[in-house]
Write a protein that holds these residues in place. Sequence first.
Motif, PDB file in Angstrom:
ATOM      1  N   ASN A 244      52.155  62.353 -35.831  1.00 12.85           N
ATOM      2  CA  ASN A 244      50.990  62.838 -36.533  1.00 12.85           C
ATOM      3  C   ASN A 244      51.036  64.360 -36.688  1.00 12.85           C
ATOM      4  O   ASN A 244      50.090  65.004 -37.104  1.00 12.85           O
ATOM      5  CB  ASN A 244      49.777  62.419 -35.680  1.00 12.85           C
TER       6      ASN A 244
ATOM      7  N   LEU B 285      51.035  66.551 -34.342  1.00 12.99           N
ATOM      8  CA  LEU B 285      50.328  67.306 -33.302  1.00 12.99           C
ATOM      9  C   LEU B 285      51.334  68.080 -32.459  1.00 12.99           C
ATOM     10  O   LEU B 285      51.012  69.106 -31.877  1.00 12.99           O
ATOM     11  CB  LEU B 285      49.501  66.370 -32.425  1.00 12.99           C
TER      12      LEU B 285
ATOM     13  N   ARG C  31      48.010  63.287 -41.602  1.00 12.44           N
ATOM     14  CA  ARG C  31      46.985  62.780 -40.687  1.00 12.44           C
ATOM     15  C   ARG C  31      46.133  61.705 -41.337  1.00 12.44           C
ATOM     16  O   ARG C  31      45.518  60.894 -40.646  1.00 12.44           O
ATOM     17  CB  ARG C  31      46.156  63.944 -40.144  1.00 12.44           C
TER      18      ARG C  31
ATOM     19  N   LEU D 246      46.285  57.713 -35.101  1.00  6.34           N
ATOM     20  CA  LEU D 246      46.588  57.640 -33.670  1.00  6.34           C
ATOM     21  C   LEU D 246      45.360  57.143 -32.926  1.00  6.34           C
ATOM     22  O   LEU D 246      44.278  57.658 -33.117  1.00  6.34           O
ATOM     23  CB  LEU D 246      46.948  59.015 -33.109  1.00  6.34           C
TER      24      LEU D 246
ATOM     25  N   PHE E 161      44.114  57.036 -29.213  1.00  9.77           N
ATOM     26  CA  PHE E 161      44.477  57.611 -27.922  1.00  9.77           C
ATOM     27  C   PHE E 161      44.150  56.661 -26.782  1.00  9.77           C
ATOM     28  O   PHE E 161      43.384  55.719 -26.927  1.00  9.77           O
ATOM     29  CB  PHE E 161      43.774  58.951 -27.730  1.00  9.77           C
TER      30      PHE E 161
ATOM     31  N   ASP F   4      42.536  57.031 -23.847  1.00 13.03           N
ATOM     32  CA  ASP F   4      41.191  56.991 -23.297  1.00 13.03           C
ATOM     33  C   ASP F   4      40.188  57.078 -24.446  1.00 13.03           C
ATOM     34  O   ASP F   4      40.073  58.106 -25.092  1.00 13.03           O
ATOM     35  CB  ASP F   4      41.006  58.172 -22.333  1.00 13.03           C
ATOM     36  N   PRO F   5      39.449  55.987 -24.708  1.00 18.71           N
ATOM     37  CA  PRO F   5      38.520  56.015 -25.842  1.00 18.71           C
ATOM     38  C   PRO F   5      37.492  57.139 -25.710  1.00 18.71           C
ATOM     39  O   PRO F   5      36.967  57.611 -26.713  1.00 18.71           O
ATOM     40  CB  PRO F   5      37.824  54.656 -25.783  1.00 18.71           C
TER      41      PRO F   5
ATOM     42  N   ASP G  49      38.089  60.099 -25.051  1.00 21.70           N
ATOM     43  CA  ASP G  49      38.630  61.284 -25.711  1.00 21.70           C
ATOM     44  C   ASP G  49      38.504  61.159 -27.223  1.00 21.70           C
ATOM     45  O   ASP G  49      38.384  62.143 -27.929  1.00 21.70           O
ATOM     46  CB  ASP G  49      40.115  61.465 -25.363  1.00 21.70           C
ATOM     47  N   GLN G  50      38.568  59.927 -27.692  1.00 17.88           N
ATOM     48  CA  GLN G  50      38.596  59.712 -29.132  1.00 17.88           C
ATOM     49  C   GLN G  50      37.196  59.684 -29.727  1.00 17.88           C
ATOM     50  O   GLN G  50      36.998  60.099 -30.865  1.00 17.88           O
ATOM     51  CB  GLN G  50      39.287  58.375 -29.421  1.00 17.88           C
ATOM     52  N   LEU G  51      36.234  59.202 -28.955  1.00 16.48           N
ATOM     53  CA  LEU G  51      34.873  59.072 -29.478  1.00 16.48           C
ATOM     54  C   LEU G  51      34.064  60.271 -29.014  1.00 16.48           C
ATOM     55  O   LEU G  51      33.579  60.303 -27.903  1.00 16.48           O
ATOM     56  CB  LEU G  51      34.246  57.775 -28.976  1.00 16.48           C
TER      57      LEU G  51
ATOM     58  N   PHE H  44      33.862  60.374 -39.178  1.00 15.60           N
ATOM     59  CA  PHE H  44      34.471  61.700 -39.000  1.00 15.60           C
ATOM     60  C   PHE H  44      35.781  61.855 -39.773  1.00 15.60           C
ATOM     61  O   PHE H  44      35.972  62.823 -40.509  1.00 15.60           O
ATOM     62  CB  PHE H  44      34.697  61.932 -37.497  1.00 15.60           C
ATOM     63  N   GLY H  45      36.672  60.872 -39.608  1.00 16.94           N
ATOM     64  CA  GLY H  45      37.975  60.947 -40.278  1.00 16.94           C
ATOM     65  C   GLY H  45      37.850  60.934 -41.800  1.00 16.94           C
ATOM     66  O   GLY H  45      38.343  61.843 -42.481  1.00 16.94           O
TER      67      GLY H  45
ATOM     68  N   THR I 166      37.722  53.960 -35.777  1.00 14.92           N
ATOM     69  CA  THR I 166      37.682  55.343 -36.258  1.00 14.92           C
ATOM     70  C   THR I 166      38.943  55.668 -37.044  1.00 14.92           C
ATOM     71  O   THR I 166      38.919  56.484 -37.959  1.00 14.92           O
ATOM     72  CB  THR I 166      37.571  56.354 -35.098  1.00 14.92           C
TER      73      THR I 166
ATOM     74  N   MET J 149      40.210  55.492 -41.907  1.00 14.78           N
ATOM     75  CA  MET J 149      41.000  56.451 -42.685  1.00 14.78           C
ATOM     76  C   MET J 149      42.073  55.727 -43.492  1.00 14.78           C
ATOM     77  O   MET J 149      42.844  56.357 -44.198  1.00 14.78           O
ATOM     78  CB  MET J 149      41.645  57.478 -41.753  1.00 14.78           C
TER      79      MET J 149
END
Lengths: 255, 264
Positions: free
Chosen positions: B52, B54, B78, B83, B85, B87-88, B90-92, B103-104, B151, B155
Amino acid sequence: MSGAHDHAGGGPAGDLSSRVHRLDPRAKIVGLVAVTLVGVSTPIAAWEVWLACGLVLAAVAAAGRVPARVIWVRARVVLPLVILVAAFIPFFRGGEVVASLGPLDVSREGLEVLGSVAAKATIGTVSAVLLGAITSVPAIIRGLETMRVPRLLTLIAAFMYRYLFVIAEELRRMRSALASRAYRPRTALQAAALGRMASALFLRTFSRGERIYLAMLARGYSGRMPRLDPLRLARADAVFVGLILLTLLPLRVIS
Amino acid sequence: MSCAVHARGLTHRYPGGHLALEGIDLHIGHGERVAVLGPNGAGKTTLMLHLNGLLTATAGALEVAGLEVCRRSLGELRARVGLVFQDPDDQLFMPTVHEDVAFGPLNMGLGRDEVAARVDEALAAVRMSDAADRAPHLLSQGQRRRVAIATVLAMDPMLLVLDEPSANLDPRARRELVGLLAEIDRTMLIVTHDLPFAAELCERSLILSAGRLVADAPTDEVLADDDLLAAHDLEMPAGIALDLITRRPRPGAEAAGLSLRAGG
């Protein structure tokens, strides 16, 4: 965890589909901040203004069917602290003495100040609690954002709200891990473990922050927080704010 | 058509000097579902972050979803690579599920109607439509995982990369996740050390160990090779026989198979 959500975390309460719950968050913020400002800005012993503020708050609570118990439970967290400070005033104000407790004299003016501070504190606290009960935190943040509160502040508030529970949960786990190894600090030296726990929590939070930022970048974040549908003010919102101001402002001006 | 992932000599050395990826050669075709296996610290997540943009390769070349990975292609990349991740939490990061899924697509500059339609569609695909207005911290771990996938689905990526999707799930949430992923018609890269999970979803498996690609073969072969697994700290859970696991077919598998044969 769920206990924290119910009380300290707040969140909407009462009849979630009621008219006041469905108002635009900006109307609710303006209305309840107005109640607070009117209540706090009055001079000492303006009882009729505070009574009116109380009635307005009661009316809003009734319209949203927010149970008195919820308001009491949430206000209980803040209120005693504020009132405790004021509780000493009657003993240290000069003036007409109405009672004596041993060597301490209670003055009439002091009592009035105590009553006024208590009334103002109650109005402010209950307004805030009520706002939280009829509006979700995300909605309040969106409202503030639309009202041109600096984006940095609203972003911080939003992230804080989102991760408060995650961090609290991490802290709870670390504490149980300490307790399960029979950690019961008795001397100041033993408290060092708490310091290490705090730094571990800080490091974890820091690396979580980095991971969140990566996850944001992965979904195309480029420094601007995108927004979904804009908020729209409706007639009901104007009526809500109008009613509050019409009830309180004349009284405030007279007193 | 170009490959979904096309890596040649992909190498990444972290600023501290740690060599996380070393000369990875990898080709993944469109529509493939590939498991990336390997012990902790093998470089799996580093590889994922490259897909991606990063992280960028310190040597070698990487092309993903038809784009050369470089600074200029980041925005487009992107949008094409999703991607998920580990731990959800971190993603939410948005206050409500709905805003998070939006958001995306909003970052992609789509119109509001299009965004709303995509959010509804993505939440329906992970069976979380009812949770749209809830806060992520009020969801169960399994629900958070599903929303995290939504999420990215919103996209409409060509390539979906999931990091340890079955971690921290109870058996039921895990089974539901397998069913859900099996229905998603995308090229998929699943980073995991849950071998039965890989066996259920992926026809092809890679083993990454100490930054090198040490195996790239059909999953059945890789997982049947006990010596290979043991050499890289992997093992099937006790009592699980590989031949008892049925592979979930890819949606539209025949069509994908045909085009692969035609292309290969």
